[in-house]
Write a protein that holds these residues in place. Sequence first.
Motif, PDB file in Angstrom:
ATOM      1  N   GLY A 118       0.697  -1.443  -0.037  1.00 49.24           N
ATOM      2  CA  GLY A 118       0.005   0.103  -0.085  1.00 49.24           C
ATOM      3  C   GLY A 118       0.804   1.147   0.018  1.00 49.24           C
ATOM      4  O   GLY A 118       0.173   2.538  -0.157  1.00 49.24           O
ATOM      5  N   ASP A 119       2.331   1.085   0.008  1.00 53.37           N
ATOM      6  CA  ASP A 119       2.974   2.200   0.070  1.00 53.37           C
ATOM      7  C   ASP A 119       2.883   3.149  -1.260  1.00 53.37           C
ATOM      8  O   ASP A 119       2.840   2.705  -2.414  1.00 53.37           O
ATOM      9  N   THR A 120       3.183   4.555  -1.112  1.00 54.42           N
ATOM     10  CA  THR A 120       3.251   5.293  -2.366  1.00 54.42           C
ATOM     11  C   THR A 120       4.797   5.503  -2.346  1.00 54.42           C
ATOM     12  O   THR A 120       5.446   6.049  -1.265  1.00 54.42           O
ATOM     13  N   ILE A 121       5.392   5.257  -3.523  1.00 54.57           N
ATOM     14  CA  ILE A 121       6.693   5.650  -3.658  1.00 54.57           C
ATOM     15  C   ILE A 121       7.141   6.583  -4.613  1.00 54.57           C
ATOM     16  O   ILE A 121       6.443   6.594  -5.898  1.00 54.57           O
ATOM     17  N   ASP A 122       7.757   7.805  -4.300  1.00 51.88           N
ATOM     18  CA  ASP A 122       8.159   8.699  -5.400  1.00 51.88           C
ATOM     19  C   ASP A 122       9.425   8.473  -6.077  1.00 51.88           C
ATOM     20  O   ASP A 122      10.428   8.243  -5.214  1.00 51.88           O
ATOM     21  N   ILE A 123       9.392   8.525  -7.443  1.00 57.50           N
ATOM     22  CA  ILE A 123      10.776   8.076  -7.785  1.00 57.50           C
ATOM     23  C   ILE A 123      11.118   9.302  -9.092  1.00 57.50           C
ATOM     24  O   ILE A 123      10.485   9.520  -9.776  1.00 57.50           O
ATOM     25  N   GLU A 124      12.223   9.893  -8.627  1.00 57.47           N
ATOM     26  CA  GLU A 124      12.914  11.034  -9.423  1.00 57.47           C
ATOM     27  C   GLU A 124      14.336  10.771  -9.848  1.00 57.47           C
ATOM     28  O   GLU A 124      15.048   9.862  -9.387  1.00 57.47           O
ATOM     29  N   PRO A 125      14.800  11.502 -11.086  1.00 56.27           N
ATOM     30  CA  PRO A 125      16.162  11.325 -11.342  1.00 56.27           C
ATOM     31  C   PRO A 125      17.240  12.077 -10.473  1.00 56.27           C
ATOM     32  O   PRO A 125      16.737  12.979  -9.434  1.00 56.27           O
ATOM     33  N   TRP A 126      18.308  12.044 -10.330  1.00 55.87           N
ATOM     34  CA  TRP A 126      19.249  12.767  -9.834  1.00 55.87           C
ATOM     35  C   TRP A 126      18.976  14.307 -10.040  1.00 55.87           C
ATOM     36  O   TRP A 126      18.602  14.773 -11.127  1.00 55.87           O
ATOM     37  N   ARG A 127      19.080  15.181  -8.959  1.00 54.67           N
ATOM     38  CA  ARG A 127      18.686  16.440  -9.116  1.00 54.67           C
ATOM     39  C   ARG A 127      19.893  17.198  -9.178  1.00 54.67           C
ATOM     40  O   ARG A 127      20.559  17.730  -8.097  1.00 54.67           O
ATOM     41  N   ALA A 128      20.511  17.894 -10.041  1.00 60.15           N
ATOM     42  CA  ALA A 128      21.735  18.684 -10.222  1.00 60.15           C
ATOM     43  C   ALA A 128      21.959  19.399 -11.498  1.00 60.15           C
ATOM     44  O   ALA A 128      21.471  18.832 -12.559  1.00 60.15           O
ATOM     45  N   THR A 129      22.447  20.594 -11.400  1.00 62.39           N
ATOM     46  CA  THR A 129      22.555  21.065 -12.961  1.00 62.39           C
ATOM     47  C   THR A 129      23.590  20.672 -13.724  1.00 62.39           C
ATOM     48  O   THR A 129      23.355  20.579 -15.005  1.00 62.39           O
ATOM     49  N   ALA A 130      24.582  20.045 -13.157  1.00 64.55           N
ATOM     50  CA  ALA A 130      25.562  19.324 -13.529  1.00 64.55           C
ATOM     51  C   ALA A 130      25.344  18.055 -14.350  1.00 64.55           C
ATOM     52  O   ALA A 130      25.812  17.214 -14.919  1.00 64.55           O
ATOM     53  N   PHE A 131      23.973  17.480 -13.724  1.00 64.06           N
ATOM     54  CA  PHE A 131      23.417  16.159 -14.212  1.00 64.06           C
ATOM     55  C   PHE A 131      22.028  16.621 -15.129  1.00 64.06           C
ATOM     56  O   PHE A 131      21.110  16.199 -14.703  1.00 64.06           O
ATOM     57  N   PRO A 132      22.362  16.840 -16.421  1.00 61.46           N
ATOM     58  CA  PRO A 132      21.071  17.309 -16.970  1.00 61.46           C
ATOM     59  C   PRO A 132      20.165  15.875 -17.482  1.00 61.46           C
ATOM     60  O   PRO A 132      20.873  14.908 -17.613  1.00 61.46           O
ATOM     61  N   VAL A 133      18.896  16.101 -17.261  1.00 60.26           N
ATOM     62  CA  VAL A 133      18.119  14.741 -17.817  1.00 60.26           C
ATOM     63  C   VAL A 133      18.227  14.610 -19.032  1.00 60.26           C
ATOM     64  O   VAL A 133      17.991  15.394 -20.022  1.00 60.26           O
ATOM     65  N   ILE A 134      18.448  13.204 -19.350  1.00 66.15           N
ATOM     66  CA  ILE A 134      18.104  12.738 -21.022  1.00 66.15           C
ATOM     67  C   ILE A 134      16.807  12.361 -21.094  1.00 66.15           C
ATOM     68  O   ILE A 134      16.394  12.865 -22.180  1.00 66.15           O
ATOM     69  N   LYS A 135      16.294  11.729 -20.360  1.00 69.52           N
ATOM     70  CA  LYS A 135      15.007  11.136 -20.493  1.00 69.52           C
ATOM     71  C   LYS A 135      14.558  10.356 -18.962  1.00 69.52           C
ATOM     72  O   LYS A 135      15.090   9.746 -18.698  1.00 69.52           O
ATOM     73  N   ASP A 136      13.332  10.947 -18.758  1.00 67.24           N
ATOM     74  CA  ASP A 136      12.507  10.177 -17.584  1.00 67.24           C
ATOM     75  C   ASP A 136      13.831  10.306 -16.316  1.00 67.24           C
ATOM     76  O   ASP A 136      13.972  11.385 -15.743  1.00 67.24           O
ATOM     77  N   LEU A 137      14.261   8.817 -15.890  1.00 66.70           N
ATOM     78  CA  LEU A 137      14.905   9.036 -14.863  1.00 66.70           C
ATOM     79  C   LEU A 137      16.196   8.957 -15.063  1.00 66.70           C
ATOM     80  O   LEU A 137      17.213   8.667 -14.158  1.00 66.70           O
ATOM     81  N   SER A 138      16.836   9.010 -16.275  1.00 68.89           N
ATOM     82  CA  SER A 138      18.150   8.952 -16.828  1.00 68.89           C
ATOM     83  C   SER A 138      18.606  10.295 -17.034  1.00 68.89           C
ATOM     84  O   SER A 138      18.363  11.111 -17.409  1.00 68.89           O
ATOM     85  N   VAL A 139      19.861  10.423 -16.461  1.00 65.54           N
ATOM     86  CA  VAL A 139      20.648  11.614 -16.415  1.00 65.54           C
ATOM     87  C   VAL A 139      22.157  11.573 -17.041  1.00 65.54           C
ATOM     88  O   VAL A 139      22.685  10.599 -16.945  1.00 65.54           O
ATOM     89  N   ASN A 140      22.640  12.631 -17.652  1.00 63.91           N
ATOM     90  CA  ASN A 140      23.895  12.750 -18.030  1.00 63.91           C
ATOM     91  C   ASN A 140      24.996  12.843 -16.737  1.00 63.91           C
ATOM     92  O   ASN A 140      25.106  14.109 -16.444  1.00 63.91           O
TER      93      ASN A 140
END
Length: 276
Positions: A118-140
């Motif tokens: 029954g848990d709710t789980i929030d799933i996000e990518p790394w958050r950093a200016t130096a790690f731009p998002v490529i797509k969804d949860l994938s970062v550079n």
Amino acid sequence: MTATQEHPTFASGTAGDDPAMAKHGMTLTLRVWRQKGPQHKGKMVTYQVEDISPDMSFLEMLDVLNEKLILAGDDPVVFDHDCREGICGSCGLMINGIAHGPEQTTTCQLHMRKFKDGDTIDIEPWRATAFPVIKDLSVNRQALDRIIQAGGYISAPTGTAPEAHSILVSKKDSDAAFDAATCIGCGACVAACPNASSMLFTSAKVTHLNLLPQGQPERDDRVVNMIAQQDREGFGGCTNIGECSAACPKGISMETISRLNHDLLGALRAGARPKS
């Protein structure tokens, strides 16, 4: 946070499963960051998955979600992974706001028994200016590679391997060097830091070479060049909060940051300057 989009419920069984079979496992609500590309706006999208075994890894749970998304004709969730053995450092997610989730390990080694039905789980990518998002949860995360490249090479003779006892290293230094060398470059330290600083990563890479005899010829140039590259990549400054070490799956100590600062001051006093 933007409004979420609702999606249907998915189970981990196959389409041919006996519908009368008793359900085992957990039902979870997943709020997943979806973003088509670096130039697109992202949003949290809500999914439900059922029959999730407590013995699944977190990435296996995402595999279940993706299998069902594909069968439903939707785009699967993109996320980084490779060895799935806690070695390569490729995987990396913010899980309920914590880098790699509620256990000090890599995302691939986090198991679903850490969550409840029954848990709710929030799933996000790394958050950093130096790690731009490529797509969804994938970062550079190539910024980390460029920091390593800025350190250059070590001067070591080629040919046959030297005799094991020809270069003496104290146990204290060798232990500290090995501890620093366990860094797998996952970027959790950056994601966990409120300043998005990469100091724990950079200090680990500097320390494991600067403590050993083979790393001495380039010691001063290495530290000033890697710090300069770190600043050029847009990472934040270190204010010794300690979230980096707490999130590091290899448990690298903040002592490595102290060692880096010591080496940097010594290098600057000796006249070392970063390459332009």
